[in-house]
Write an enzyme that holds these catalytic residues in place. Structure first.
Site, PDB file in Angstrom:
ATOM      1  N   ARG A  84     -40.305  43.234 -37.295  1.00 25.62           N
ATOM      2  CA  ARG A  84     -39.489  43.393 -38.506  1.00 25.62           C
ATOM      3  C   ARG A  84     -38.672  42.127 -38.770  1.00 25.62           C
ATOM      4  O   ARG A  84     -38.536  41.697 -39.912  1.00 25.62           O
ATOM      5  CB  ARG A  84     -38.573  44.616 -38.349  1.00 25.62           C
ATOM      6  CG  ARG A  84     -37.807  44.949 -39.608  1.00 25.62           C
ATOM      7  CD  ARG A  84     -37.172  46.313 -39.505  1.00 25.62           C
ATOM      8  NE  ARG A  84     -36.127  46.358 -38.483  1.00 25.62           N
ATOM      9  CZ  ARG A  84     -35.566  47.484 -38.040  1.00 25.62           C
ATOM     10  NH1 ARG A  84     -35.963  48.654 -38.511  1.00 25.62           N
ATOM     11  NH2 ARG A  84     -34.625  47.451 -37.121  1.00 25.62           N
ATOM     12  N   LYS A 187     -33.877  43.451 -42.997  1.00 20.36           N
ATOM     13  CA  LYS A 187     -32.555  43.536 -42.363  1.00 20.36           C
ATOM     14  C   LYS A 187     -31.846  42.199 -42.563  1.00 20.36           C
ATOM     15  O   LYS A 187     -31.614  41.430 -41.626  1.00 20.36           O
ATOM     16  CB  LYS A 187     -32.692  43.904 -40.880  1.00 20.36           C
ATOM     17  CG  LYS A 187     -31.839  45.130 -40.527  1.00 20.36           C
ATOM     18  CD  LYS A 187     -32.161  45.691 -39.175  1.00 20.36           C
ATOM     19  CE  LYS A 187     -31.032  46.557 -38.654  1.00 20.36           C
ATOM     20  NZ  LYS A 187     -30.884  47.841 -39.339  1.00 20.36           N
ATOM     21  N   GLU A 223     -31.895  56.006 -48.943  1.00 23.65           N
ATOM     22  CA  GLU A 223     -31.383  56.097 -47.581  1.00 23.65           C
ATOM     23  C   GLU A 223     -29.874  56.025 -47.607  1.00 23.65           C
ATOM     24  O   GLU A 223     -29.260  55.866 -48.661  1.00 23.65           O
ATOM     25  CB  GLU A 223     -31.968  54.991 -46.715  1.00 23.65           C
ATOM     26  CG  GLU A 223     -31.624  53.588 -47.190  1.00 23.65           C
ATOM     27  CD  GLU A 223     -32.126  52.518 -46.223  1.00 23.65           C
ATOM     28  OE1 GLU A 223     -32.088  52.745 -45.003  1.00 23.65           O
ATOM     29  OE2 GLU A 223     -32.559  51.463 -46.697  1.00 23.65           O
TER      30      GLU A 223
END
Ligand SMILES: *Cc1c(COP(=O)(O)O)cnc(C)c1O
Length: 344
Positions: A84, A187, A223
């Site tokens: 990621r 992220k 989310e």
């Protein structure tokens, strides 16, 4: 690793920074990475023109190490964090951290801070924060000339006050977290400063965190500020929202696998129209490395509260089962048939 432990009240730790002994640092310059080393100082010295300071050229990861009953220290799916971070660095025009350097950073910091790893049974864990920032002399909007990859650790307890598996509340706020083709799925540090105000507004309404709907229509579930959503519908299926602007969580994908493979439930990742489907939702949960799986008792939207888990007093049985399965695997209390854990 039989270094004696620090005297810490492990069972009462919250989710905040505790300074440990050593951290890992590696530098990228002129196309190559330095070897990386363990260092003592928790401070970083960077040039005032560093792109991280002005233009948020920064990304991070988060994972945990936990003590198993046999004394092993287990990482949970660190390969997924590395992949990621690789996708995020590509999006932000940062150099990729090679998997060998990523793992060396994590494993050396965990070993070097063995005295800070919470003992088995304490309910606490060692949170690991790898991050990469663009540094060095710069003024215009362009990628940094140098990068620092760092990893530090901190012993932590539960993310939300109330501990282990307690109910939290969420609130839908009139702010978006991410644009449809923006940074939501990465992220990237830039996402999180923008969420601080939404969290504060949610807290003013009596919730712990904001719940985001999709940024184009404000209809579909996305989310929470730092956690994904998993739903147990009244028809018994497990659903997680599909969207290109949510962060693809390691916890979420793991819970979906546990639900299908160990609980035998039907699972799907699909768009969820919040107001259309809210009455079909039985158990609503937020999940992430920090949040584990936190049942959501109620959600504020418009001018009313929507209740879940049987009116917000109890924790739904499916959420409880998923919490037990996940934490037992992460703590080495249950056979890891998926090969998810890795001993340091
Ligand atoms: C980190 C994060 C998550 C959870 O991801 P995990 O890999 O499960 O820890 C969910 N949403 C956001 C916005 C995040 O930053």
């Amino acid at each position: 690793m039989n270094q004696s432990k620090k005297s810490i009240d492990w069972s009462n730790l919250g989710f905040s920074y505790v300074e440990t002994d050593l951290r890992f640092s590696a530098r990228w310059r002129d196309g190559t990475w330095s070897d990386g080393e363990l260092i003592h100082s928790a401070n970083m010295q960077v040039h005032e023109g560093s792109p991280v300071l002005h233009y948020a050229q920064a990304c991070f990861e988060g994972l945990k190490a936990q003590s198993a009953p046999n004394g092993d220290v287990l990482l949970f799916r660190p390969d997924l964090n590395c992949q990621r971070m690789g996708r995020t660095t590509e999006r932000l025009l940062m150099p990729t951290v090679p998997e060998s350097l990523f793992m060396q950073g994590i494993e050396s910091v965990v070993r070097a801070n063995a005295a800070w790893i919470p003992p088995h049974g304490s309910g606490a864990s060692l949170y690991i924060r790898p991050f990469l920032v663009g540094v060095g002399e710069n003024l215009g909007l362009r990628p940094a000339p140098e990068y620092e990859f760092r990893v530090f650790v901190s012993p932590v307890g539960p993310y939300y006050k109330g501990g282990g598996l307690s109910l939290i509340n969420l609130a839908v706020i009139d702010l978006d977290r991410a644009a449809p083709k923006g940074l939501g799925a990465f992220k990237a540090g830039a996402n999180y400063a923008g969420g601080l105000l939404a969290t504060q507004m949610a807290q003013a309404l009596g919730a712990q965190e904001a719940l985001y709907l999709d940024p184009s229509q404000h209809r579909y579930l996305e989310e929470a500020g730092s956690a994904n959503i998993v739903l147990k519908m009244k028809d018994g299926t497990i659903v997680t929202p599909e969207s290109e602007s949510i962060l693809p969580g390691v916890t979420r994908i793991s819970l979906m696998t546990l639900a299908s493979d160990l609980l035998g439930l039907d699972t799907s990742e699909r768009p969820v129209d919040f107001l259309e489907e809210v009455d079909d939702i039985d158990e609503f949960a937020a999940c992430g490395t920090a949040a584990v799986i936190s049942p959501v008792g109620k959600i504020r939207a418009g001018d009313r509260w929507y209740h879940f888990h049987g009116d917000g007093e109890m924790i739904g049985p499916t959420t409880q089962k998923l919490y037990d399965l996940l934490t037992q695997i992460q703590r080495g209390e249950r056979e890891d048939t998926f090969g998810w854990t890795r001993a340091v």
